[in-house]
Design a protein around this motif. Structure first.
Motif, mmCIF file in Angstrom:
data_model
loop_
_atom_site.group_PDB
_atom_site.id
_atom_site.type_symbol
_atom_site.label_atom_id
_atom_site.label_comp_id
_atom_site.label_asym_id
_atom_site.label_seq_id
_atom_site.Cartn_x
_atom_site.Cartn_y
_atom_site.Cartn_z
ATOM 1 N N SER A 166 16.670 -41.874 25.759
ATOM 2 C CA SER A 166 15.509 -41.998 24.880
ATOM 3 C C SER A 166 15.544 -43.404 24.297
ATOM 4 N N LEU A 167 14.722 -44.289 24.854
ATOM 5 C CA LEU A 167 14.866 -45.719 24.570
ATOM 6 C C LEU A 167 13.599 -46.320 23.982
ATOM 7 N N GLY A 168 13.788 -47.339 23.144
ATOM 8 C CA GLY A 168 12.678 -48.095 22.596
ATOM 9 C C GLY A 168 12.280 -49.225 23.534
ATOM 10 N N ASN A 169 11.288 -49.985 23.131
ATOM 11 C CA ASN A 169 10.779 -51.087 23.950
ATOM 12 C C ASN A 169 11.885 -52.083 24.297
ATOM 13 N N GLY A 170 11.953 -52.449 25.573
ATOM 14 C CA GLY A 170 12.859 -53.500 26.016
ATOM 15 C C GLY A 170 14.270 -53.073 26.336
ATOM 16 N N HIS A 202 19.760 -39.204 35.935
ATOM 17 C CA HIS A 202 19.328 -39.935 34.751
ATOM 18 C C HIS A 202 17.855 -39.630 34.473
ATOM 19 N N MET A 203 17.579 -39.154 33.247
ATOM 20 C CA MET A 203 16.209 -38.893 32.807
ATOM 21 C C MET A 203 15.814 -40.006 31.849
ATOM 22 N N LEU A 204 14.884 -40.837 32.264
ATOM 23 C CA LEU A 204 14.546 -42.055 31.525
ATOM 24 C C LEU A 204 13.250 -41.880 30.738
ATOM 25 N N SER A 205 13.368 -41.852 29.408
ATOM 26 C CA SER A 205 12.201 -41.794 28.527
ATOM 27 C C SER A 205 12.081 -43.131 27.820
ATOM 28 N N SER A 206 11.198 -43.966 28.337
ATOM 29 C CA SER A 206 11.051 -45.336 27.840
ATOM 30 C C SER A 206 9.596 -45.753 27.976
ATOM 31 N N PRO A 207 9.029 -46.484 27.006
ATOM 32 C CA PRO A 207 7.609 -46.842 27.054
ATOM 33 C C PRO A 207 7.204 -47.592 28.320
ATOM 34 N N GLU A 208 8.123 -48.365 28.890
ATOM 35 C CA GLU A 208 7.775 -49.151 30.078
ATOM 36 C C GLU A 208 7.725 -48.315 31.353
ATOM 37 N N GLN A 214 6.256 -50.278 34.520
ATOM 38 C CA GLN A 214 7.318 -50.771 35.390
ATOM 39 C C GLN A 214 7.723 -49.677 36.380
ATOM 40 N N PRO A 215 8.089 -50.044 37.617
ATOM 41 C CA PRO A 215 8.608 -49.046 38.561
ATOM 42 C C PRO A 215 10.047 -48.686 38.213
ATOM 43 N N LEU A 216 10.477 -47.486 38.578
ATOM 44 C CA LEU A 216 11.836 -47.042 38.267
ATOM 45 C C LEU A 216 12.884 -47.937 38.916
ATOM 46 N N SER A 217 12.529 -48.571 40.023
ATOM 47 C CA SER A 217 13.482 -49.432 40.719
ATOM 48 C C SER A 217 13.918 -50.623 39.869
ATOM 49 N N SER A 218 13.104 -51.005 38.865
ATOM 50 C CA SER A 218 13.498 -52.118 38.008
ATOM 51 C C SER A 218 14.522 -51.684 36.951
ATOM 52 N N PHE A 219 14.752 -50.372 36.836
ATOM 53 C CA PHE A 219 15.798 -49.870 35.944
ATOM 54 C C PHE A 219 17.083 -49.602 36.713
ATOM 55 N N SER A 220 16.962 -48.946 37.863
ATOM 56 C CA SER A 220 18.133 -48.635 38.683
ATOM 57 C C SER A 220 17.698 -48.398 40.119
ATOM 58 N N ASP A 221 18.570 -48.774 41.054
ATOM 59 C CA ASP A 221 18.251 -48.543 42.464
ATOM 60 C C ASP A 221 18.745 -47.192 42.951
ATOM 61 N N ASN A 223 18.601 -40.800 42.024
ATOM 62 C CA ASN A 223 18.593 -39.675 41.084
ATOM 63 C C ASN A 223 18.193 -40.124 39.679
ATOM 64 N N VAL A 224 17.070 -40.840 39.601
ATOM 65 C CA VAL A 224 16.504 -41.285 38.325
ATOM 66 C C VAL A 224 15.066 -40.791 38.258
ATOM 67 N N SER A 225 14.682 -40.189 37.136
ATOM 68 C CA SER A 225 13.321 -39.680 36.979
ATOM 69 C C SER A 225 12.876 -39.884 35.544
ATOM 70 N N VAL A 226 11.584 -39.682 35.316
ATOM 71 C CA VAL A 226 11.028 -39.733 33.965
ATOM 72 C C VAL A 226 10.651 -38.311 33.566
ATOM 73 N N PRO A 227 10.666 -38.002 32.279
ATOM 74 C CA PRO A 227 10.327 -36.639 31.852
ATOM 75 C C PRO A 227 8.863 -36.312 32.110
ATOM 76 N N SER A 228 8.623 -35.067 32.461
ATOM 77 C CA SER A 228 7.264 -34.571 32.676
ATOM 78 C C SER A 228 7.105 -33.248 31.949
ATOM 79 N N SER A 229 5.898 -32.990 31.479
ATOM 80 C CA SER A 229 5.627 -31.719 30.810
ATOM 81 C C SER A 229 5.874 -30.564 31.770
ATOM 82 N N LEU A 230 6.648 -29.568 31.341
ATOM 83 C CA LEU A 230 7.001 -28.352 32.082
ATOM 84 C C LEU A 230 8.100 -28.565 33.120
ATOM 85 N N ALA A 231 8.670 -29.760 33.194
ATOM 86 C CA ALA A 231 9.827 -29.965 34.078
ATOM 87 C C ALA A 231 11.062 -29.344 33.424
#
Length: 330
Positions: free
Chosen positions: A94-98, A118-124, A161-168, A171-179
């Motif tokens: 759960s991350l802030g900007n940047g 890794h579940m990435l919750s970040s504005p970007e 930003q695409p997820l690839s700019s965080f990690s290659d 097994n990295v995703s962003v949270p979705s409603s009902l996931a």
């Protein structure tokens, strides 16, 4: 782990006795035989571990990555623990900007075992989609009639930003409603119930296609000075783009210094179409005031005041979300 077949072979039927056995208590079978937990409860198994990381800004990165409590889960650490690394199945960020784009944070994340999700919750990286589709449909239908009065909520289906700019890693995703992420009995991300969400623009397009072919006329209620005479409706302008912009400009010029905007009108109980009570007041030369602030008011402010882009028809409060929140007086 409780062995149901072993319990049934000992004469026990499903019910409260199963619960007592799992808690370590001995029970009596219907024939009076005493049954001990060791007879139908297997050896203790270490459960899966998940970690939730809350890092609101890059100012906290150094203290976070040097925190010794994370060391057992990281590779190339003096206190690495292979057992704990095997148990770790999920890390929620759960991350802030940047923060997610900071090389220090990304390098630290790559030290977690490769099997960890890794579940990435970040504005970007998280699209600003609106999961409240029924409410959006109603608001878009009203915006199709008069976008000056019924402002279309903000939203986007695309991330910055695409997820690839965080990690290659894959097994990295962003949270979705009902996931749902299942930790036991096997780590698994279940997205079978995740729905495809329409953007405000797509919902507005549907609403426009359902409107009559003739021009929609926006109306204003005028109350007569004579109480005996009924109120009358007068045409303000037709709802084509040029006229709407013209009327918006006129309204902006004639707007009073005090603007009251109900954000939620559902009392204390949220519903499908109305959020709980919340009102925002914009006072020229003073700032913003939030009255009777209910749950999700911040999210609604983002959607109606512009996040990350301002709605062109939102002339009621001449500020972006960030500017308005910074001026709020509680």
């Amino acid at each position: 782990k409780f062995d149901v077949k072993a319990a049934q072979a000992l004469g026990l039927k499903p019910g409260p006795l199963y619960g007592k056995l799992t808690k370590g208590e001995s029970v009596k079978a219907p024939d009076g035989t005493v049954i001990h937990p060791s007879q139908c409860v297997g050896p203790t198994k270490a459960g899966g571990i998940f970690i939730v990381i809350d890092c609101p800004s890059a100012l906290y990165i150094e203290s976070l990555v040097s925190n010794p409590q994370f060391a057992p889960f990281l590779a190339a650490s003096e206190t690495s623990d292979e057992g704990k690394q095997a148990q770790l199945v999920l890390v929620v960020h759960s991350l802030g900007n940047g923060v997610a784009l900071d090389e220090r944070y990304k390098s630290w994340v790559n030290r977690f075992p490769p099997h960890v999700h890794h579940m990435l919750s970040s504005p970007e990286f998280v699209p600003d989609a609106n999961p409240f589709q029924r409410h959006l449909r109603v608001q878009a239908s009203m915006a199709a009639v008069d976008p000056r009065v019924y402002v279309l909520p903000q939203g986007s289906s695309q991330s910055q930003q695409p997820l690839s700019s965080f990690s290659d890693r894959t097994n990295v995703s962003v949270p979705s409603s009902l996931a749902v992420f299942e930790v036991e009995p096997r780590a698994n991300l279940d997205t079978s119930k995740v729905r495809s969400l329409l953007t405000p623009e797509e919902m507005l397009e549907r609403a426009n296609s359902a409107q009559p072919t003739s021009d929609v006329v926006a109306v204003t209620m005028i109350t007569s000075d004579n109480d005996a005479e009924p109120a009358t409706l007068v045409e303000s302008c037709t709802a084509d783009q040029d006229d709407v912009n013209s009327c918006s400009h006129q309204n902006e010029q004639s707007t009073s210094e005090l603007i009251v905007c109900p954000i939620g009108t559902g009392s204390s109980v949220p519903g499908i179409y109305r959020n709980v009570s919340a009102n925002i007041v914009s006072v020229e030369g003073y700032g913003g005031i939030v009255l009777d602030c209910g749950e999700s008011t911040v999210s609604l402010l983002k959607r109606f005041l512009g996040h990350p882009h301002r709605n062109a028809h939102n002339k009621r409060i001449a500020q972006t979300f960030t500017q308005f929140v910074s001026s709020i007086k509680l």
